[in-house]
Enzyme design. Structure first.
Site, PDB file in Angstrom:
ATOM      1  N   ARG A 140       0.812  -1.221   0.000  1.00  0.00           N
ATOM      2  CA  ARG A 140       0.000   0.000   0.000  1.00  0.00           C
ATOM      3  C   ARG A 140       0.844   1.269   0.000  1.00  0.00           C
ATOM      4  O   ARG A 140       0.344   2.354  -0.285  1.00  0.00           O
ATOM      5  CB  ARG A 140      -0.985  -0.020   1.186  1.00  0.00           C
ATOM      6  CG  ARG A 140      -1.907   1.182   1.243  1.00  0.00           C
ATOM      7  CD  ARG A 140      -3.119   0.958   2.125  1.00  0.00           C
ATOM      8  NE  ARG A 140      -2.802   0.393   3.414  1.00  0.00           N
ATOM      9  CZ  ARG A 140      -2.278   1.084   4.433  1.00  0.00           C
ATOM     10  NH1 ARG A 140      -2.025   2.363   4.316  1.00  0.00           N
ATOM     11  NH2 ARG A 140      -2.028   0.474   5.582  1.00  0.00           N
ATOM     12  N   TYR A 173     -14.365  11.058 -20.053  1.00  0.00           N
ATOM     13  CA  TYR A 173     -14.740   9.686 -19.755  1.00  0.00           C
ATOM     14  C   TYR A 173     -15.883   9.707 -18.717  1.00  0.00           C
ATOM     15  O   TYR A 173     -15.819  10.473 -17.756  1.00  0.00           O
ATOM     16  CB  TYR A 173     -13.515   8.940 -19.215  1.00  0.00           C
ATOM     17  CG  TYR A 173     -13.824   7.548 -18.767  1.00  0.00           C
ATOM     18  CD1 TYR A 173     -14.115   6.550 -19.700  1.00  0.00           C
ATOM     19  CD2 TYR A 173     -13.864   7.213 -17.419  1.00  0.00           C
ATOM     20  CE1 TYR A 173     -14.421   5.265 -19.289  1.00  0.00           C
ATOM     21  CE2 TYR A 173     -14.166   5.925 -17.002  1.00  0.00           C
ATOM     22  CZ  TYR A 173     -14.443   4.962 -17.948  1.00  0.00           C
ATOM     23  OH  TYR A 173     -14.752   3.702 -17.529  1.00  0.00           O
ATOM     24  N   ASP A 232      -5.816  12.984 -19.202  1.00  0.00           N
ATOM     25  CA  ASP A 232      -6.103  11.554 -19.323  1.00  0.00           C
ATOM     26  C   ASP A 232      -5.654  11.162 -20.732  1.00  0.00           C
ATOM     27  O   ASP A 232      -6.275  11.539 -21.723  1.00  0.00           O
ATOM     28  CB  ASP A 232      -7.611  11.322 -19.128  1.00  0.00           C
ATOM     29  CG  ASP A 232      -7.998   9.853 -19.208  1.00  0.00           C
ATOM     30  OD1 ASP A 232      -7.249   9.072 -19.831  1.00  0.00           O
ATOM     31  OD2 ASP A 232      -9.067   9.490 -18.663  1.00  0.00           O
ATOM     32  N   LYS A 235      -6.657  -0.315 -20.613  1.00  0.00           N
ATOM     33  CA  LYS A 235      -6.858  -0.201 -22.046  1.00  0.00           C
ATOM     34  C   LYS A 235      -5.591  -0.605 -22.814  1.00  0.00           C
ATOM     35  O   LYS A 235      -5.226  -1.743 -22.786  1.00  0.00           O
ATOM     36  CB  LYS A 235      -7.346   1.209 -22.370  1.00  0.00           C
ATOM     37  CG  LYS A 235      -8.499   1.694 -21.463  1.00  0.00           C
ATOM     38  CD  LYS A 235      -9.761   0.850 -21.574  1.00  0.00           C
ATOM     39  CE  LYS A 235     -10.741   1.070 -20.433  1.00  0.00           C
ATOM     40  NZ  LYS A 235     -11.118   2.445 -20.173  1.00  0.00           N
TER      41      LYS A 235
HETATM   42  C1  LIG Z   1     -11.533   3.206 -19.045  1.00  0.00           C
HETATM   43  C2  LIG Z   1     -11.145   4.615 -18.918  1.00  0.00           C
HETATM   44  C3  LIG Z   1     -10.954   5.214 -17.661  1.00  0.00           C
HETATM   45  C4  LIG Z   1     -11.206   4.486 -16.354  1.00  0.00           C
HETATM   46  O1  LIG Z   1     -10.348   3.422 -16.178  1.00  0.00           O
HETATM   47  P1  LIG Z   1     -10.708   2.124 -15.287  1.00  0.00           P
HETATM   48  O2  LIG Z   1      -9.446   1.330 -15.434  1.00  0.00           O
HETATM   49  O3  LIG Z   1     -11.923   1.495 -15.862  1.00  0.00           O
HETATM   50  O4  LIG Z   1     -10.938   2.603 -13.897  1.00  0.00           O
HETATM   51  C5  LIG Z   1     -10.557   6.547 -17.622  1.00  0.00           C
HETATM   52  N1  LIG Z   1     -10.378   7.258 -18.749  1.00  0.00           N
HETATM   53  C6  LIG Z   1     -10.566   6.722 -19.963  1.00  0.00           C
HETATM   54  C7  LIG Z   1     -10.357   7.568 -21.165  1.00  0.00           C
HETATM   55  C8  LIG Z   1     -10.953   5.390 -20.097  1.00  0.00           C
HETATM   56  O5  LIG Z   1     -11.150   4.873 -21.315  1.00  0.00           O
END
Ligand SMILES: *Cc1c(COP(=O)(O)O)cnc(C)c1O
Length: 382
Positions: A47, A101, A173, A198
């Site tokens: 952690r 998102y 992001d 992703k």
């Molecule tokens: C999937 C996604 C997230 C969130 O990610 P998780 O791993 O599902 O928590 C944030 N931003 C974008 C652009 C995403 O495609």
């Protein structure tokens, strides 16, 4: 390690742990949650983000995004929420671009009021629109480029300059582009986050997130994250290191397939519109060329009004309907029924998400097979 190495070398080697005992080819996995104190200050504990496998993977993440340090989280949302909270106090204000998102929008609209954090969504993602929302108590600007599902771009260099001018932290992001196609820190953005679920994971079997920045900023996030507790288990950290070894070549294959498929769809008379930043008629094609190395594996498109999008999806054989994205397998979804299904029809209209809009996550299958699958499905509606 320096960032002078090529992307595939970083993916394969940077940060890897040496197996001193057996000279194995891959990083050993250390699952211990308990370590003998060598020095009282170094308390190793998962952690605290400082187990051997976490530290090794963080080095790879930092090198991939040209940052100094990184942290690995249990999800993309954990990376986003921990990082935002590390920089915001009650009474502060944040400016968000418009199309975000869905999970991020929910975090902001459902949770921020509990902490007394104020926010504004800009009317779009133009630098001027973001600037128009800046107030006396603004501390941070948050962007996402390319955006989901319409693949709109935000000018990263413009946002970085705007943030510096007003003394704000800038955060992006970068999930849709992946570090293979876009490195925001090079344009002056302060903090990059990814849903590693992703392109980094890439096989639709890992949920994870990461944040990459300067050592100073990462220390600040770590300080809070230790208390909130959102680390990824060491076993999954180890799996993610394995997945990243092939990220460069996976994403390259996805870029190539997507560009060719976008051109094919744009020329097809059953398709009315294709949204892909690599097409010359994309409104931000010049910006795409300036800030992206390649245009990614995500696109969306609209069918002619006479074709029902759900019926079309059912005719596809190889390309599967799925909520998630960026895996090696090609997937497709209808944002109006899924990711944006909770919005009112008026709100969807305002955002430009038509009922027949399809979001297409292009995989690494052979181009000819993907083209054939789309062609045979479109034929059924002639
Ligand atoms: C999937 C996604 C997230 C969130 O990610 P998780 O791993 O599902 O928590 C944030 N931003 C974008 C652009 C995403 O495609």
């Amino acid at each position: 390690m320096s960032t002078s190495k090529g992307i595939n070398t970083i993916c394969t080697h940077t940060g890897e742990l040496e197996d001193k005992e057996y000279q194995g080819a891959v990083s050993p996995l250390y699952m211990s949650t308990s370590y003998v104190f060598e020095e009282v200050e170094v308390k190793r504990y998962p952690r605290y983000f400082n187990t051997p496998n976490q530290v090794a993977l963080a080095k790879k993440m930092a090198a991939l995004e040209h940052g100094e340090d990184a942290l690995i989280f249990g999800s993309g949302m954990s990376a986003i929420s921990n990082t935002l909270m590390a920089f915001l106090h009650s009474g502060d204000h944040v400016v968000f671009q418009d199309a975000l998102y869905g999970g991020t929008t929910n975090l902001v609209t459902e949770e921020f009021h509990k902490f007394g954090i104020e926010y504004s969504f800009a009317k779009d993602s133009a630098v001027d629109s973001l600037e128009a929302e800046i107030k006396e108590n603004t501390k941070l600007i948050y962007i996402e480029s390319p955006s989901n599902p319409l693949m709109k771009l935000t000018d990263m260099e413009g946002v970085a300059k705007l943030a510096k001018k007003h003394g704000l932290v800038s955060m992006i992001d970068n999930t849709f582009a992946s570090p293979v196609n876009q490195n925001p820190l090079d344009f002056g953005i302060d903090i990059v986050i990814h849903s590693a679920t992703k392109y980094m994971g890439g096989h639709s079997d890992i949920l994870a997130g990461t944040v990459i920045s300067s050592s100073e900023y990462i220390d600040r996030v770590r300080q809070l994250a230790k208390n909130l507790g959102g680390n990824l288990s060491d076993y999954t950290v180890w799996l993610l290191e394995r997945s990243l070894k092939t990220m460069g070549i996976r994403v390259k294959a996805q870029n190539e397939n997507a560009l060719e498929l976008a051109k094919y769809l744009a020329a097809h008379d059953s398709i009315s519109k294709v949204y892909y930043p690599g097409l010359k008629d994309h409104p931000e094609y010049e910006l795409a060329k300036r800030q992206m190395k390649a245009f990614g594996g995500m696109m969306s498109f609209e069918l002619k009004d006479t074709i029902n999008a759900s019926a079309f999806m059912k005719e596809l054989n190889l390309i599967k309907p799925s909520m998630s994205l960026a895996g090696v397998e090609s997937t497709i979804l209808l944002p109006s029924k899924t990711s944006h299904g909770l919005l009112s029809p008026e709100e969807r209209e305002k955002q430009g998400i038509k009922d027949g809009l399809l979001r297409f996550s292009v995989g690494i299958e052979d181009f000819e097979d993907l083209k054939e699958d789309l062609t045979q499905a479109l034929e059924k509606f002639k």
